[in-house]
Design an enzyme around this catalytic site. Structure first.
Site, short mmCIF file in Angstrom:
data_model
loop_
_atom_site.label_atom_id
_atom_site.label_comp_id
_atom_site.label_asym_id
_atom_site.label_seq_id
_atom_site.Cartn_x
_atom_site.Cartn_y
_atom_site.Cartn_z
N GLY A 129 33.27 64.25 6.07
CA GLY A 129 34.26 65.30 6.11
C GLY A 129 33.96 66.63 6.61
N SER A 132 30.47 65.77 11.64
CA SER A 132 29.29 65.56 12.28
C SER A 132 29.49 65.13 13.43
CB SER A 132 28.56 64.66 11.41
OG SER A 132 29.16 63.38 11.32
N SER A 133 30.68 64.05 13.56
CA SER A 133 31.23 63.56 14.98
C SER A 133 31.44 64.39 16.09
CB SER A 133 32.17 62.55 14.58
OG SER A 133 33.46 63.26 14.48
N ASP A 176 38.19 69.93 14.72
CA ASP A 176 36.90 69.92 14.59
C ASP A 176 36.15 70.40 15.67
OD1 ASP A 176 37.76 69.10 12.44
OD2 ASP A 176 37.01 66.74 12.61
P1 NG1 Z 1 37.05 64.64 9.55
O1 NG1 Z 1 37.21 63.73 8.47
O2 NG1 Z 1 36.24 65.79 9.07
O3 NG1 Z 1 36.23 64.24 10.66
C1 NG1 Z 1 39.70 64.53 10.46
C2 NG1 Z 1 39.89 64.98 11.66
C3 NG1 Z 1 40.47 66.25 11.82
C4 NG1 Z 1 41.64 66.50 10.96
C5 NG1 Z 1 40.96 66.27 9.34
C6 NG1 Z 1 42.12 66.11 8.45
C7 NG1 Z 1 38.78 64.17 13.87
C8 NG1 Z 1 37.59 64.25 14.85
N1 NG1 Z 1 38.91 64.83 12.99
O4 NG1 Z 1 38.46 65.43 10.11
O5 NG1 Z 1 41.05 66.66 13.27
O6 NG1 Z 1 42.70 65.86 11.15
O7 NG1 Z 1 40.54 64.86 9.57
O8 NG1 Z 1 42.51 67.49 8.36
O9 NG1 Z 1 39.71 63.31 14.16
#
Ligand code: NG1
Length: 404
Positions: A129, A132-133, A176
């Site tokens: 969360g 990193s991606s 992100d």
């Molecule tokens: P994480 O779980 O940190 O990869 C994802 C989404 C964000 C946002 C959050 C929830 C991607 C790359 N990232 O984040 O855009 O929706 O979940 O707030 O899809």
């Protein structure tokens, strides 16, 4: 980036590729979202900050369109692909997909032709969360832009990077990529979307955000991806059903409009009549969380840590109960943080594993970190990346030319 890490990456590059030394260093930070969870893909703002942890690429341009990569983590073996506007996907979950995502987008938009050799290392924990991606994608994207001498203005790049990441099959929002590119040292950023706009808010000097990793991986190439994509669909359906209610006819027709152009308590009261079950839950989370972002931004602007902490607690409760993206480990970390001096704590990122973030005052930070170490980590295997981190609001992604 510290010199030990750059040096190790240089050795890896020389050992793997040989020949002339690399000429560029591209770094892209991970992020912690302070509040505004699962709002970005609903067109509502978020409030993250870029972290001191990043993904780094040491790069040498090539004369052809090949991209060759070697990762310092041996478990992510070397990868190669050819630049093209339809790059075949690697198996689901493979790290090269994030590089290919950026490369394919640049081929489509700017017909880039020059590939690169790159040694890569990330110290952002995976599937935690902390994004990193997107950091992997953004670091490659900036490197490829530089070797192809293409300059793209920041807001355009933020939107392009978000669109690029959809290559991996997640119907994600734009938070992100926007924060990894646009982060600012010492500041949190309120980011609005469609189009991307950023407002930076100085971090009060006494505030500390403590991040702790549950060590439960929320891998967005498997079950977490399906759960995430299901929620994006449910949110759309909830909005459509809400708007179909006769009493909603005079109301704005987007989540953004409902949060910023209507009376939020009345919207939520009407939702109780217009929606049921899961759709009511999702709607209630999105609208209330959207409203909390502005409140949190103002709390930080006036240095009101108690108010900010309360909003974080409300956010976690809404994510747990209505959005159903918490898990026992996240609830445990959040509970421990609150019991040991945090003013507020919540899950951060998509949830279903990954990290929690807690706000405390500077003098409380060491006690809080010590308590989490003792009560959560002492009975668990030691992870390869330190699971506790006091966040430092950092600058966004950069490419620097190296001295030869
Ligand atoms: P994480 O779980 O940190 O990869 C994802 C989404 C964000 C946002 C959050 C929830 C991607 C790359 N990232 O984040 O855009 O929706 O979940 O707030 O899809």
């Amino acid at each position: 980036m510290d010199s030990d890490r750059t040096h190790a990456l240089g050795e890896l590059f020389a050992g793997h590729f040989g020949g002339l030394p690399p000429t560029l260093l591209s770094t892209a930070p991970g992020r912690v979202n302070l509040i505004g969870e699962h709002t970005d893909y609903n067109g509502l703002p978020v409030f993250p900050m870029a972290l001191q942890r990043n993904v780094a690429y040491l790069i040498r341009p090539r004369t052809d369109g090949r991209v060759r990569l070697v990762n310092r983590e041996a478990r992510y073996g070397p990868r190669e692909f050819e630049l093209s506007d339809s790059i075949p996907h690697a198996p689901q979950g493979d790290w090269v997909n994030y590089v290919q995502a950026g490369a394919q987008m640049l081929c489509k938009r700017y017909s880039i032709k020059v590939g690169m050799d790159a040694a890569v290392h990330g110290d952002v924990p995976l599937a935690a969360g902390l994004s990193s991606s997107s950091a992997t994608l953004v670091g490659a994207l900036l490197g490829l832009l530089e070797v192809n001498q293409v300059a793209v203005p920041l807001p355009e790049l933020q939107e392009l990077a978000a669109e690029a990441e959809r290559y991996v099959g997640v119907a994600g929002g734009g938070m992100d990529q926007a924060i990894s590119l646009g982060g600012r040292a010492g500041h949190a950023l309120r980011i609005d979307f469609n189009p991307v706009r950023m407002q930076s808010v100085a971090m009060p000097s006494e505030w500390r955000f403590v991040i702790s990793n549950t060590l439960v991986e929320a891998e967005k190439s498997g079950a977490a991806r399906d759960a995430y994509n299901a929620r994006t669909r449910e949110c759309k359906q909830a909005l459509a059903e809400f708007l179909a209610h006769p009493q909603a006819r005079a109301l704005p027709s987007s989540y953004y409009g409902l949060v910023h152009g209507a009376d939020v308590p009345s919207v939520l009261a009407l939702a109780e009549r217009a929606l049921h079950g899961v759709l009511l839950q999702r709607f209630r989370h999105v609208v209330s969380e959207g409203a909390r972002v502005s409140q949190a931004q103002h709390a930080m602007q006036r240095g009101d840590a108690l108010a900010f902490g309360r909003l974080m607690n409300d956010s976690h409760e809404s994510l747990r109960r209505d959005y159903e993206v918490s898990c026992p480990e996240l609830d445990q970390l959040v509970g421990l943080a609150r019991a040991h001096g945090a003013l507020g704590a919540r899950l951060t990122g998509a949830g279903l594993g990954g990290c929690s973030v807690a706000l405390c005052q500077r003098e409380q930070a060491d006690t809080l970190v010590g308590a989490l170490r003792r009560e959560y980590y002492s009975s668990r295997p030691v992870p390869s990346i330190e699971p506790l981190l006091i966040a430092q609001a950092s600058d966004g992604a950069r490419v620097v030319r190296l001295q030869s």
